[in-house]
Write a protein that holds these residues in place. Structure first.
Motif, short mmCIF file in Angstrom:
data_model
loop_
_atom_site.label_atom_id
_atom_site.label_comp_id
_atom_site.label_asym_id
_atom_site.label_seq_id
_atom_site.Cartn_x
_atom_site.Cartn_y
_atom_site.Cartn_z
N HIS A 69 0.83 -1.21 0.00
CA HIS A 69 0.00 0.00 0.00
C HIS A 69 0.86 1.26 0.00
O HIS A 69 2.08 1.18 0.09
CB HIS A 69 -1.00 0.00 1.15
N HIS A 71 1.28 3.93 2.01
CA HIS A 71 1.82 4.70 3.13
C HIS A 71 3.34 4.76 3.02
O HIS A 71 3.98 3.78 2.64
CB HIS A 71 1.42 4.06 4.47
N ASP A 73 5.71 4.58 5.09
CA ASP A 73 6.53 3.58 5.80
C ASP A 73 6.51 2.23 5.06
O ASP A 73 7.17 1.29 5.49
CB ASP A 73 6.10 3.43 7.27
N HIS A 74 5.79 2.16 3.94
CA HIS A 74 5.81 0.96 3.11
C HIS A 74 6.35 1.24 1.70
O HIS A 74 6.80 0.32 1.03
CB HIS A 74 4.41 0.34 3.01
N HIS A 169 -7.13 -1.84 4.86
CA HIS A 169 -6.36 -0.85 5.62
C HIS A 169 -6.58 0.56 5.07
O HIS A 169 -7.12 1.41 5.78
CB HIS A 169 -4.89 -1.27 5.60
N ASP A 194 -0.22 -3.89 6.23
CA ASP A 194 -1.01 -3.43 7.37
C ASP A 194 -2.42 -3.98 7.26
O ASP A 194 -3.01 -4.00 6.18
CB ASP A 194 -1.03 -1.89 7.42
ZN LIG Z 1 -0.21 1.65 6.43
#
Ligand SMILES: [Zn+2]
Length: 477
Positions: A69, A71, A73-74, A169, A194
């Motif tokens: 996804h 975000h 942090d990914h 998510h 997530d």
């Molecule tokens: Zn996430």
């Protein structure tokens, strides 16, 4: 022996990056090298500094990235991976790609701004301070993305194939089911990315996207997130509490400042505010959405109505696009953003970044934190070491742009807006597995959260569960 190596989100919640290597040759010269997610480390300096380290298998030797996804942090390390020589394919859903096309250039822009700021202040040990990657480099990496339909199997090489299944998510988010065939043996690896809220949508109101996670899963190796491994979400409806907090703040002449992730959380919060305003439960004060990225994300949400909850679909049907709602101002330019600072009347300001680590929210916090009439409202996870975490924990002052700002404003947090499943929700999903995974590795959690979830899973499910360690290599047997 094929192996998985945890290159991030091990011992922490950021920097998600897991290497699947079909051979045990860590030089990358043999076999197929696949990264599941390619996230940025955020939060404490100790972790952020790891953004400057190369991958153990050289970037140019990596063949593909499967991205769960959008975000940061990914996905936020992808431009760095490309800068390091990666020329493979990045597989993601179309909605994830659309979101990445705004999230990644914005991240590049922030990296450049930070570097410029440190150079001006002479506050960096590195002279000159350099951005991890630039806006242009982030834009350039988008050409390596390839859209993949949910539930469609993609063959990466003779040994490896994968398919995406819904994760509930954020918009476009999926889990990655990997099939690994070596030595005549097939194994199934499930990377959850997530995991969204599983249970009753009434306790997670305002959710824009809904489907997932898929029931009846199975895996030989499960790599699962544990962000909320040691905390249950409140099981109450946050709307009355939110209405009270906003009304009280407005009554004393203050403004509400909401640090919010630009993707998903901002949209969800806007939807809730609109519904509460229309119901007459909060006063009709101006709402400022001060994040160019959140505005672009709103437009992307409108293009992916197939993922809406019925409630989100109804709001859009009744009131149209959020960008056209009366009283809601979307600040695109820096000038518009600064104007919000001049406003002396009660208002609601939603801005990024969600953990107050950078972005326009810093100006609003610097401006509003010293005044006790104001309210700073957290609606998202605050990683330890971030400004957001220290404000939330009750610090008396916080350093912003090199200056200490006194905190006199009211500080509150509503935990119900989380887009992460809590332990009962995770167990509910895990109970639907058709067989017990040979091994489960917990990632994407602070040490305490991961260990509590491990103990709970062992007790409730009797599964083999271990906590992944940073840079640890585990064989896929
Ligand atoms: Zn996430």
């Amino acid at each position: 022996m094929p192996y998985i190596q945890f290159l991030g989100a091990a011992g922490t919640v950021t920097g998600s990056k897991h290497l699947v290597n079909t051979t045990n040759d860590s030089s990358g010269k043999q076999g197929f090298q696949l990264l599941i997610d390619c996230g940025l480390f955020q939060g404490q300096k100790e972790w952020r500094e790891r953004n400057w380290q190369d991958t153990p298998v050289p970037a140019r030797e990596l063949e593909a990235v499967v991205l769960t996804h959008a975000h940061l942090d990914h996905c936020g390390w992808i431009p760095r991976l490309v800068k390091g020589g990666f020329r493979g394919t990045i597989y993601a859903t179309q909605a994830t790609i659309d979101l990445c096309s705004v999230v990644l250039p914005d991240s590049g822009h922030l990296q450049e701004e930070d570097a410029a700021f440190y150079n001006k202040k002479g506050a960096s040990k590195h002279k000159p301070a350099l951005p991890l990657y630039t806006l242009e480099e982030a834009q350039d990496c988008l050409k390596y993305f390839k859209p993949v339909e949910v539930e469609k199997t993609i063959q990466l090489c003779p040994e490896l194939s994968f398919r995406f299944v819904r994760a509930a998510h954020i918009l476009g988010s999926c889990m990655a089911e990997i099939t690994l065939k070596t030595n005549g043996q097939a194994r199934r690896l499930l990377f959850t990315g997530d995991i969204g809220r599983v249970r009753d949508s009434q306790i997670a109101p305002g959710k824009v996207v809904h489907s997932g996670p898929q029931e009846g899963e199975s895996a030989d190796v499960l790599v699962m997130e544990s962000t909320y491994g040691n905390r249950e979400h409140p099981h109450t409806d946050p709307r009355p509490e939110l209405a009270q907090l906003v009304s009280d703040t407005v009554k004393r002449g203050g403004s509400v400042v909401v640090p919010a992730f630009a993707v998903e959380r901002t949209q969800k919060f806007l939807f809730i505010l609109k519904a509460l305003m229309e119901a007459g439960e909060i006063p009709r004060v101006p709402v400022y959405c001060d994040s160019p990225m959140a505005i672009k994300a709103v437009e992307i949400y409108l293009q992916h109505s197939e993922e809406y909850t019925p409630r989100a679909a109804e709001l859009i049907k009744n009131y149209g696009s959020p960008t056209g709602w009366p009283g809601f101002t979307f600040a695109l330019t820096a000038e518009q953003s600064k104007k919000i600072n001049d406003s002396q009347f009660p208002s609601i300001i939603i801005s990024s970044s969600g953990m107050a680590t950078g972005g326009r929210i810093l100006h609003h916090l610097a401006q509003r934190l010293p005044d006790p009439r104001n309210l700073v409202l957290f609606i998202g996870f605050q990683a330890p070491g971030t400004r957001g975490a220290s404000i939330k924990e009750g610090a008396h002052e916080v350093k912003i742009f090199g200056e200490f700002i006194p905190i006199r404003a009211q500080v509150a947090a509503l935990e119900q807006f989380s887009d992460h499943a809590d332990p009962p929700e995770m167990l509910q999903w895990l109970h639907t597995f058709t067989s017990q995974p040979g091994m489960t590795y917990l990632v994407h959690g602070e040490p305490q959260a991961a260990s509590q979830l491990r103990d709970l899973m062992k007790k409730e499910l009797g599964w083999n569960v271990e906590i992944a360690e940073y840079m640890e290599r585990v064989d896929v047997r």
